[in-house]
Scaffold this motif. Sequence first.
Motif, PDB file in Angstrom:
ATOM      1  N   PRO A  10       0.841  -1.195   0.000  1.00  0.00           N
ATOM      2  CA  PRO A  10       0.000   0.000   0.000  1.00  0.00           C
ATOM      3  C   PRO A  10       0.882   1.254   0.000  1.00  0.00           C
ATOM      4  O   PRO A  10       1.919   1.301   0.657  1.00  0.00           O
ATOM      5  CB  PRO A  10      -0.783  -0.104   1.311  1.00  0.00           C
ATOM      6  N   ARG A 111      -7.463  -6.775  -2.060  1.00  0.00           N
ATOM      7  CA  ARG A 111      -8.065  -5.710  -1.244  1.00  0.00           C
ATOM      8  C   ARG A 111      -9.569  -5.649  -1.514  1.00  0.00           C
ATOM      9  O   ARG A 111     -10.357  -5.481  -0.585  1.00  0.00           O
ATOM     10  CB  ARG A 111      -7.408  -4.372  -1.561  1.00  0.00           C
ATOM     11  N   GLN A 115     -12.470  -6.318   1.291  1.00  0.00           N
ATOM     12  CA  GLN A 115     -13.417  -5.248   1.623  1.00  0.00           C
ATOM     13  C   GLN A 115     -14.848  -5.587   1.217  1.00  0.00           C
ATOM     14  O   GLN A 115     -15.741  -4.756   1.343  1.00  0.00           O
ATOM     15  CB  GLN A 115     -12.984  -3.935   0.960  1.00  0.00           C
TER      16      GLN A 115
END
Length: 162
Positions: A10, A111, A115
């Motif tokens: 990230p 990701r 999520q």
Amino acid sequence: MPADTVTVRPAVEADAPVIPAFIRELAVFENEPDAVKATEADLRRDGWGERPVFEAMIAELDGAPVGFALTFRNYSTWEGRHGIFVEDLYVRPEARRHGVGRRLLAAVARRAVEQGCRRMDLNVLDWNPARGFYAALGFRHLEEWLPYRLTGDALGVLAAAE
């Protein structure tokens, strides 16, 4: 570090100076070298400010930044869930063919799944040779959906309309 070690992580605020450089390089590739208006300050505000509106991933080859993916959430009324839109994906030419782009998109996909996203979207210019790369990863070209955009004076005119 062994040669050809690709890592994806990230982006952090300390990466803010390298991201505009990637964006400008992408704009040159897309034949729009003068189109970029975003500044480092804009990215700091919108990526790490009080209300972040995007996330980014940085790819490194042998420890040096060589690419990035910048994403933001969208929402599907049909799915009843949010998704992730890949606004930019860029890998410097010298780092291509090392699996950097695939690793960046895999990190974004992880990701998205973490999520609770139901989909991942992106746009590709019709002449971009990377279209085959995206298809090989499983992205589907949505021929029936045509992108539209409102900018500049036309945006102001519509905003002023009643």
